[in-house]
Each structure stands twice: as structure tokens, then as C-alpha cells.
Write a protein that holds these residues in place. Structure first.
Motif, PDB file in Angstrom:
ATOM      1  N   ASP A 266       0.881  -1.178   0.000  1.00 33.19           N
ATOM      2  CA  ASP A 266       0.000   0.000   0.000  1.00 33.19           C
ATOM      3  C   ASP A 266       0.920   1.231   0.000  1.00 33.19           C
ATOM      4  N   ASN A 267       0.805   2.004  -1.076  1.00 34.39           N
ATOM      5  CA  ASN A 267       1.653   3.183  -1.219  1.00 34.39           C
ATOM      6  C   ASN A 267       1.625   4.109  -0.026  1.00 34.39           C
ATOM      7  N   ARG A 268       0.446   4.179   0.601  1.00 35.08           N
ATOM      8  CA  ARG A 268       0.319   5.112   1.727  1.00 35.08           C
ATOM      9  C   ARG A 268       1.126   4.620   2.926  1.00 35.08           C
ATOM     10  N   ILE A 269       1.355   3.307   2.984  1.00 36.62           N
ATOM     11  CA  ILE A 269       2.102   2.764   4.128  1.00 36.62           C
ATOM     12  C   ILE A 269       3.582   2.619   3.777  1.00 36.62           C
ATOM     13  N   GLY A 270       3.880   2.014   2.632  1.00 36.96           N
ATOM     14  CA  GLY A 270       5.277   1.854   2.213  1.00 36.96           C
ATOM     15  C   GLY A 270       5.913   0.630   2.857  1.00 36.96           C
ATOM     16  N   SER A 271       6.970   0.112   2.213  1.00 40.85           N
ATOM     17  CA  SER A 271       7.488  -1.187   2.650  1.00 40.85           C
ATOM     18  C   SER A 271       8.680  -1.103   3.606  1.00 40.85           C
ATOM     19  N   ASN A 272       9.234   0.090   3.844  1.00 36.93           N
ATOM     20  CA  ASN A 272      10.401   0.167   4.729  1.00 36.93           C
ATOM     21  C   ASN A 272      10.009   0.034   6.198  1.00 36.93           C
ATOM     22  N   PHE A 273      10.983  -0.423   6.972  1.00 36.59           N
ATOM     23  CA  PHE A 273      10.781  -0.482   8.427  1.00 36.59           C
ATOM     24  C   PHE A 273       9.587  -1.343   8.832  1.00 36.59           C
ATOM     25  N   LEU A 274       9.431  -2.467   8.138  1.00 33.81           N
ATOM     26  CA  LEU A 274       8.369  -3.407   8.504  1.00 33.81           C
ATOM     27  C   LEU A 274       8.949  -4.783   8.787  1.00 33.81           C
ATOM     28  N   LYS A 275      10.204  -4.809   9.214  1.00 35.25           N
ATOM     29  CA  LYS A 275      10.847  -6.085   9.477  1.00 35.25           C
ATOM     30  C   LYS A 275      10.683  -6.418  10.958  1.00 35.25           C
ATOM     31  N   ALA A 276       9.982  -7.525  11.230  1.00 33.98           N
ATOM     32  CA  ALA A 276       9.844  -7.946  12.632  1.00 33.98           C
ATOM     33  C   ALA A 276      11.196  -8.428  13.141  1.00 33.98           C
ATOM     34  N   GLY A 277      11.431  -8.296  14.427  1.00 34.98           N
ATOM     35  CA  GLY A 277      12.731  -8.700  14.973  1.00 34.98           C
ATOM     36  C   GLY A 277      12.687  -8.744  16.481  1.00 34.98           C
ATOM     37  N   VAL A 469      10.799 -15.685  14.198  1.00 37.70           N
ATOM     38  CA  VAL A 469       9.872 -14.636  14.640  1.00 37.70           C
ATOM     39  C   VAL A 469       8.706 -14.491  13.653  1.00 37.70           C
ATOM     40  N   GLY A 470       7.503 -14.415  14.184  1.00 40.07           N
ATOM     41  CA  GLY A 470       6.326 -14.119  13.352  1.00 40.07           C
ATOM     42  C   GLY A 470       5.876 -15.240  12.448  1.00 40.07           C
TER      43      GLY A 470
END
Ligand code: UDX
Ligand code: ADP
Length: 471
Positions: A266-277, A469-470
Motif C-alpha cells: 500500500d503506497n500510503r504505508i510503504g514497505s520500509n521499516f516493517l521487518k519484525a525482529g 519470529v512471526g
């Protein structure tokens, strides 16, 4: 007043001051840049002929140091002299969270900023631009300004010659460790806060050597200071959000990497900084959120304060949750078990361990009686020893000389271990030869991958039990 910038001084030769001045020196060959620090050992390391001994590890930094050092980039301990010669002074000293007194545990400790401002006030000459680079509480510029002019006032009172003037700018740094040279050379934006238009122009002219004008944003001082805190708080919030969803994935059978991909498209959210850890670490996120919480409470905005506090609660919870899963999967006890820890830095491509999730997770495993073997490709053993000792002492966790051992490679770490725990996403750990590793571990062997980077199918094929994780 027109400013001519020929000499820059940067106070503080750390993770921010070192790389940012190396980039300025490399992009502005006509400006002399002197980085000073009270820590003599650190300055010695910056001047070490062997570039692998630089005090911080950052990809690409050694190339810049080789190119500029002793030409227009100098590392020195003579702070007074560097201030005396400077037309522009960057403040890049440390600003940790206060440990005692008013605001302890939340507000920032400004003693190093204050000490530097006093030195500038005393030793500077002419018209000096003072640039705040460290992350600072909103309205710090006011404090810096009043300290700067205090010495000027005392000279006035003594009727002594007084030709000093100061202009304070806020120019927060958005670099992320591990990619800091690229972040500095290709910034998303450069933010300059201030009210002296000529001083702003002087700083802008430095950046214009390599940054497009439309990326340079000018605001007032307070907006600039608050933007830095807000950017870090938003980034940290994304990590707590995805980590909270990782726990739901583990309970429901969803896979966090699928969910992150679907959400991030979703362009409004964007894919960066979505890595679980294992939760965020580093010197900024926790400190900046605590600072935002303090600021909100100070202005009576309790709901705002508790909203941001929750981001930290989830971060702590994620770390605790991971240690508990390890204990649970290893039959409820870690005594007489050996656990190999892969990665100790708070993220890959840095030797920085400040607030690294590895510290709390290792401490919890030690508390459960585990013997740890720890391997990180860039963090040295003295740092690991110091971090773990401090963590155990401050949480009253008993430890002994054989609670942990620092190893210098993956194979020694895996040898006779009951489990491996991946805590930092170093590339080396994404490409482990599971066939070889499974032969040297004790069985039943476990892999706990808190970064989701290992090849779980191949590991499983080699009879290793896996928790990721996840998933
Ligand atoms: C951060 C900000 O990114 C930077 O702009 C600011 O100047 C300083 O603080 P840094 O702490 O160096 O930079 O690293 P960053 O890449 O932001 O990572 C912070 C933490 O979040 C690390 O522990 C990292 O592992 C974790 N993280 C990051 C995740 O767990 N998932 C992600 O998707 C991204
Ligand atoms: P950051 O990640 O913000 O760069 P660091 O802790 O890596 O933080 O670096 C800050 C540096 O500032 C340290 O090397 C410290 O010795 C230095 N420093 C702190 N106070 C002063 C001071 N008054 N004069 C010179 N250097 C200082």
C-alpha cells in the motif's frame, strides 16, 4: 552579517561526528574540518594508520578517511585551539538519558552539551555559527544561546574588548548506522532550523556542494528540533507495530513476512521499516521517545505521553517474549545447556551495541542458567563483556566467569551448542551451511531466528528444530 566558512570544528568524534565530518571534508575540499574529542584514545584510533582500527565500523568510512585525513580533515584533542580557529562549530557530543535528578529516566542529560557551549563561549573569536547536530530536547537552542552569550556579558561588564557573536542553528542528523555514509551522501532531506538567515545560508551553501536545493528544508529552531524526535518516534512506532503483529502471526498461523509485504505494498504505508525482529536498539529510538514522553508530561499532555510510552513497552515485551520462548522450547530449563548467540550489535554493519536487544536477551538467558557462546563479526569481546556485566549487575542477575564466552567464529559458537539464537541480521548468518552446523551441535538442536533471515527449510532438512519470529 555575511559569513565566510573556511574552518569547521566538530565537538564529539563519535558515531555522528566522525562520519558526518568525513563526508563534509570529502565534499568540500576547500574547507578545513577539525574533529575534536575529550577522549584521547578515540582520537588516537581515528588517527591510526591501520584503517581497520578506526573507532567505529561503517561501510565506506575508511575510504573517506584515507582520502581526506591530514589533508582537510583532522582529528585532535586540542579543543580550545580548534574552537578558536573555527567559523562554524558542530555540536556532536553524547546526550544520554538522565540517570538521576529531575526528569531521571526520561529527560536528556545535557551536561556534555552545556560543557561544550561554555568552551565555545570562552575560546571562540569573531562571528561563530554553532550548529546542533546531537539529538536534543526541543528548545535546547535557547539554553545553548544563553550560555554562549554569558561569557560575552561578563567581558562587557569588565569593559574588555569583545567582538564575539553567535548564531545557533539546529541541523539534526538522520543517518542510520551501517548505512551512514550513503545516508549522508544521498540524504532524503537536510533540515536547517534557525532565525539568522545569513547563518542558515552559510550552512546551506556547504550542503549545496552535493545536495539538491529542493531537499534542503528551512524551519524555525523548535520545528527542526521537534522534527528529529518525531521522525525517530514514527520509525520506532512502525517497529513496535510490526512486532506486535508478529506475536499474532505466531498464534494464528499467519506469516509476518507475507503480512508485511501485503501491508507495505500500500503506497500510503510503504514497505520500509516493517521487518519484525527482537525489538529496536541503537542510541536514538528509546532515548528520543523517552524525551518525547517527558516533553508531553511537562506540558500536561498525559494521553500523548502514555501513547508514546506504549511503543517502548512493546519493545521491552518483544525481547522478554523471545527469551521466554527459548526457555519454553528447551524444556523449561537452560541449566547445563549451551546456547550460541549469533550477533550482538543492535543491527548489521555496525559495531555499536548501545541498547542492543542482544544485551537483555542474553541477560535473561544467563539468569535462567544458560552458558552462552557469543559471536559477532564486528563487536569486540571487551564491549560484550562490559555490556553483559553492566546488564547483570543493574538487574541483580548472578553471573560467573563461565556464564559467557566470546568466540571469534560461527563454528566455534555452534560446536556442542544445544541452540543457536540469531540476534543480528549479519549476512553471514543468512548463508549458514546447515549441514555442517547440524553435525557439530548437540541434539536435539534448535535454531531461534529472531530476524527471520535463515533458510528454515534447509535447516529443518538437517534435523534442526526451528522457531522464527512471526511464523
Ligand atoms: C535511527 C534512525 O533511522 C536515524 O534516522 C537516526 O538518525 C538515528 O536513529 P539507527 O538507530 O542507526 O538510526 O538504525 P535504524 O536502521 O533506524 O535501526 C534501529 C533499530 O530498529 C535496529 O535495532 C534495527 O534492527 C531495528 N529495525 C529497523 C527493525 O527491527 N526492523 C526494521 O524494519 C528496521
Ligand atoms: P553519537 O552517537 O551521538 O555520536 P558518541 O557517544 O558516539 O555519540 O559520541 C559522542 C562523543 O562526544 C564521545 O566520543 C565523547 O567523548 C565526546 N564528548 C562529550 N563531551 C565532550 C566535550 N565537552 N568535548 C569534546 N568531546 C566531548
Amino acid at each position: 552579517m555575511n559569513y565566510k566558512i573556511k574552518n569547521i570544528c566538530c565537538i564529539g568524534a563519535g558515531f555522528v561526528g566522525g562520519p558526518s565530518m568525513a563526508v563534509i571534508a570529502s565534499k568540500c575540499p576547500n574547507i578545513n574540518v577539525t574533529v575534536v574529542d575529550i577522549n584521547e584514545k578515540r582520537i588516537e584510533a581515528w588517527n591510526d594508520k591501520n584503517l581497520s582500527n578506526l573507532p567505529i565500523y561503517e561501510p565506506g568510512l575508511d575510504v573517506l578517511i584515507k582520502k581526506c585525513r591530514d589533508k582537510n580533515l583532522f582529528f585532535k584533542t586540542n579543543i580550545e585551539q580548534a574552537i578558536f580557529e573555527a567559523d562554524m562549530i558542530f555540536l556532536s557530543v553524547n546526550t544520554p538519558t538522565k540517570q538521576t535528578g529531575v526528569g531521571a529516566g526520561q529527560a536528556l542529560d545535557l551536561r556534555w552539551v552545556e560543557a561544550s557551549a561554555r568552551q565555545i563561549s570562552k575560546f571562540s573569536t569573531g562571528n561563530t555559527i554553532v550548529v546542533e547536530k546531537s539529538t536534543l530536547p526541543v528548545r535546547t537552542a535557547e539554553t545553548v544561546k544563553s550560555i554562549l552569550i554569558s561569557n560575552k556579558d561578563s567581558l562587557d561588564k569588565k569593559n574588555m574588548p569583545n567582538s564575539k557573536s553567535f548564531s545557533v542553528l539546529s541541523n539534526p542528523e538522520f543517518l542510520a548506522e551501517g548505512t551512514s555514509i550513503n545516508d549522508l551522501e544521498n540524504p532524503d532531506r537536510v533540515l536547517i532550523g534557525g532565525d539568522d538567515l545569513k547563518a542558515i545560508e552559510a550552512l546551506e551553501n556547504i550542503y549545496l556542494n552535493w545536495v539538491e536545493p529542493q531537499k534542503i528544508l528551512k524551519t524555525n529552531l523548535w520545528s527542526s528540533e521537534l522534527s528529529k524526535l518525531t521522525a525517530n518516534a514514527f520509525l520506532a512506532q512502525r517497529i513496535s507495530s510490526i512486532n506486535s503483529i508478529s506475536a499474532i502471526c505466531e498464534s494464528t498461523g499467519a506469516d509476518i513476512s507475507d503480512v508485511a509485504e501485503a501491508v507495505g505494498m500500500d503506497n500510503r504505508i510503504g514497505s520500509n521499516f516493517l521487518k519484525a525482529g527482537p525489538g529496536f536498539g541503537g542510541s536514538c529510538f528509546k532515548k528520543d521517545i523517552l524525551n518525547l514522553v517527558y516533553l508531553s508530561n511537562y506540558y500536561g499532555l498525559e494521553e500523548v505521553a502514555s501513547y508514546w510510552e506504549k511503543i517502548l513497552d512493546i519493545n521491552n515485551w518483544q525481547q522478554k517474549r523471545i527469551s521466554e520462548i527459548i526457555v519454553h522450547k528447551l524444556f523449561g530449563t537452560l541449566s547445563n545447556k549451551c546456547i550460541g548467540i549469533l550477533g550482538f550489535a543492535f543491527k548489521a554493519n555496525t559495531n555499536d551495541t548501545r541498547e542492543s536487544p542482544a544485551i537483555n536477551i542474553c541477560r535473561d538467558l544467563i539468569e535462567e542458567g544458560a552458558k552462552l557462546k557469543i559471536y559477532d563479526p564486528k563487536v569486540n569481546n571487551l564491549q560484550i563483556d562490559m555490556d553483559l556485566k553492566n546488564a547483570c549487575i543493574s538487574s541483580n542477575v548472578e553471573y560467573s566467569s563461565d556464564s559467557w564466552l566470546v568466540e571469534d567464529n560461527l563454528y566455534k559458537t555452534a560446536n556442542n551448542s544445544d541452540a543457536l539464537v540469531v540476534l543480528t541480521e549479519w549476512e553471514e548468518f543468512a548463508n549458514i551451511n546447515w549441514h555442517e552446523i547440524s553435525c557439530i551441535m548437540r541434539s536435539p538442536s534448535w535454531l531461534f531466528d529472531t530476524r527471520g533471515i535463515t533458510n528454515k527449510y534447509i535447516a529443518k532438512k538437517n534435523n534442526i528444530n526451528i522457531w522464527q519470529v512471526g511464523v
